[in-house]
Design a protein around this motif. Structure first.
Motif, PDB file in Angstrom:
ATOM      1  N   HIS A   1       3.363   5.806   6.480  1.00 20.82           N
ATOM      2  CA  HIS A   1       3.894   6.796   5.542  1.00 20.82           C
ATOM      3  C   HIS A   1       3.936   7.842   6.395  1.00 20.82           C
ATOM      4  CE1 HIS A   1       0.572   4.117   2.883  1.00 20.82           C
ATOM      5  NE2 HIS A   1       1.737   3.841   2.733  1.00 20.82           N
TER       6      HIS A   1
ATOM      7  N   ARG B   1       7.685   4.147   2.179  1.00 28.72           N
ATOM      8  CA  ARG B   1       6.997   4.358   0.799  1.00 28.72           C
ATOM      9  C   ARG B   1       6.509   2.921   0.401  1.00 28.72           C
ATOM     10  NH1 ARG B   1      12.248   6.135   0.460  1.00 28.72           N
ATOM     11  NH2 ARG B   1      13.055   4.275  -0.583  1.00 28.72           N
TER      12      ARG B   1
ATOM     13  N   GLY C   1      -6.699  -0.731   0.957  1.00 25.95           N
ATOM     14  CA  GLY C   1      -5.902  -0.007  -0.247  1.00 25.95           C
ATOM     15  C   GLY C   1      -4.721  -1.071  -0.502  1.00 25.95           C
TER      16      GLY C   1
ATOM     17  N   CYS D   1       0.993  -1.342   0.138  1.00 26.37           N
ATOM     18  CA  CYS D   1      -0.137  -0.042   0.106  1.00 26.37           C
ATOM     19  C   CYS D   1       0.967   1.232  -0.098  1.00 26.37           C
ATOM     20  CB  CYS D   1      -0.913   0.045   1.121  1.00 26.37           C
ATOM     21  SG  CYS D   1      -2.039   1.570   0.972  1.00 26.37           S
ATOM     22  N   THR D   2       0.899   1.856  -1.154  1.00 21.33           N
ATOM     23  CA  THR D   2       1.475   3.255  -1.161  1.00 21.33           C
ATOM     24  C   THR D   2       0.852   4.344  -0.626  1.00 21.33           C
ATOM     25  OG1 THR D   2       0.760   3.731  -3.340  1.00 21.33           O
ATOM     26  CG2 THR D   2       2.915   2.343  -3.075  1.00 21.33           C
ATOM     27  N   PRO D   3       1.398   5.460  -0.114  1.00 19.69           N
ATOM     28  CA  PRO D   3       0.633   6.798   0.175  1.00 19.69           C
ATOM     29  C   PRO D   3      -0.688   7.034  -0.333  1.00 19.69           C
ATOM     30  CG  PRO D   3       2.998   7.162   0.346  1.00 19.69           C
ATOM     31  CD  PRO D   3       2.834   5.953  -0.336  1.00 19.69           C
ATOM     32  N   ASP D   4      -0.607   7.161  -1.765  1.00 19.54           N
ATOM     33  CA  ASP D   4      -1.729   7.413  -2.318  1.00 19.54           C
ATOM     34  C   ASP D   4      -2.868   6.315  -2.419  1.00 19.54           C
ATOM     35  OD1 ASP D   4      -0.164   5.772  -4.166  1.00 19.54           O
ATOM     36  OD2 ASP D   4      -0.845   7.304  -5.919  1.00 19.54           O
ATOM     37  N   GLN D   5      -2.658   5.177  -2.038  1.00 20.30           N
ATOM     38  CA  GLN D   5      -3.779   3.982  -1.987  1.00 20.30           C
ATOM     39  C   GLN D   5      -4.276   3.775  -0.803  1.00 20.30           C
ATOM     40  OE1 GLN D   5      -0.604   0.799  -3.311  1.00 20.30           O
ATOM     41  NE2 GLN D   5      -1.804   0.622  -5.015  1.00 20.30           N
TER      42      GLN D   5
ATOM     43  N   ARG E   1      -0.856   4.365   7.626  1.00 19.32           N
ATOM     44  CA  ARG E   1      -0.970   5.812   7.920  1.00 19.32           C
ATOM     45  C   ARG E   1       0.636   6.555   8.722  1.00 19.32           C
ATOM     46  NH1 ARG E   1      -4.867   8.088   4.998  1.00 19.32           N
ATOM     47  NH2 ARG E   1      -6.804   7.476   4.935  1.00 19.32           N
TER      48      ARG E   1
END
Length: 266
Positions: free
Chosen positions: A215, A220, A239, A104-108, A212
């Motif tokens: 992140h 990353r 996500g 899960c990347t920060p934007d996901q 969260r």
């Protein structure tokens, strides 16, 4: 997934597996031994990236684990060591399971509903961490949940991120961790909810909480390997997406199978 990311994740897994454990180099394998417990899930080897082990290499690895009274066992990303599995199977190793590695990347990351009557808290004191670990032990069906409650130095320092779910009664009903960030990678692990509080969205909420936090600290690539059952679906809601495959192999004891830990109890 990009091969560089695969190598980075395998390097992370290799490095963190060696923390707080005795290690031994056996040919192209790094064997890791957890001195306080004989559980196969705490004692396993990881092959070098791109390794093509010989039968003698595998025999040496098997012998080293058996001399310690341990189940000979390996965990690794198949994409990082594509030739190893076939050799190990030829030498008597059995596939336990193939586990998706999810990232899960920060934007996901997806916001989860707040479970009714449940608070998410970061345990800070040793006593709080012990209560969290006991809840995890209960969630995973440990025969004696009051054993092995002492938190690791990384948990006490906060380098390993922790979360516990607390009911309105004050009872700690779940817990989980995200390992110390290394080169932008961290693993969410040990997500467990005690019986009677499952299917309320607590596991997903704890996973989001840790993701969260990771992140925010600069992680990353937040990754995890879900167990059987509903775990993959739970993490997907947060996500996480499948990006690679982790394989678990071991030499089975004659007449008995290796216990399959079914991962986070949601």
């Amino acid at each position: 997934m990009h091969s560089e990311t695969i190598r980075s994740l395998q390097s992370y897994i290799r490095t963190t597996a060696a923390k707080f454990r005795e290690t031994e180099r056996i040919g192209p394998f790094l064997a890791t031994y957890y001195l306080e417990a004989t559980s196969p899930f705490l004692n396993y080897a990881i092959p070098d990236d791109g390794a093509v082990p010989t039968r003698d290499d595998v025999a040496g690895l098997t012998r080293a684990f058996r001399e310690r009274g341990l189940v000979p066992r390996l965990e690794f990303l198949t994409e990082a060591v594509p030739a190893a599995e076939a050799v190990l199977v030829e030498c008597g190793y059995t596939l336990e399971r193939r586990v998706p590695l999810m990232i899960c990347t920060p934007d996901q990351v997806v916001e989860q509903p707040k479970p009714a009557g449940i608070s998410m808290v970061t345990p800070k004191s040793a006593d709080e961490l012990r209560k969290m670990i006991r809840a995890q032990n209960l969630a995973f069906g440990e025969t004696d949940p009051d054993q092995h409650l002492d938190p690791s130095p990384d948990q006490l320092s906060g380098e390993t991120m922790s979360v516990m779910a607390i009911a309105e009664s004050g009872e700690v009903v779940g817990g989980g961790v995200a390992t110390a960030i290394l080169d932008g990678a961290t693993e969410v692990a040990g997500i467990g909810v005690i019986e009677g509080y499952r299917s309320r969205g607590i596991a997903a909420a704890m996973t989001e909480y840790l993701t969260r936090e990771a992140h925010a600290r600069g992680g990353r690539s937040v990754f995890l390997t879900p167990g059987a059952g509903q775990a993959e679906r739970v993490y997907g809601r947060v996500g996480f997406e499948t990006a690679a495959e982790c394989v678990h192999l071991s030499v089975q004891v004659s007449g008995a199978g290796v216990h399959q830990d079914d991962g986070p109890h949601a």
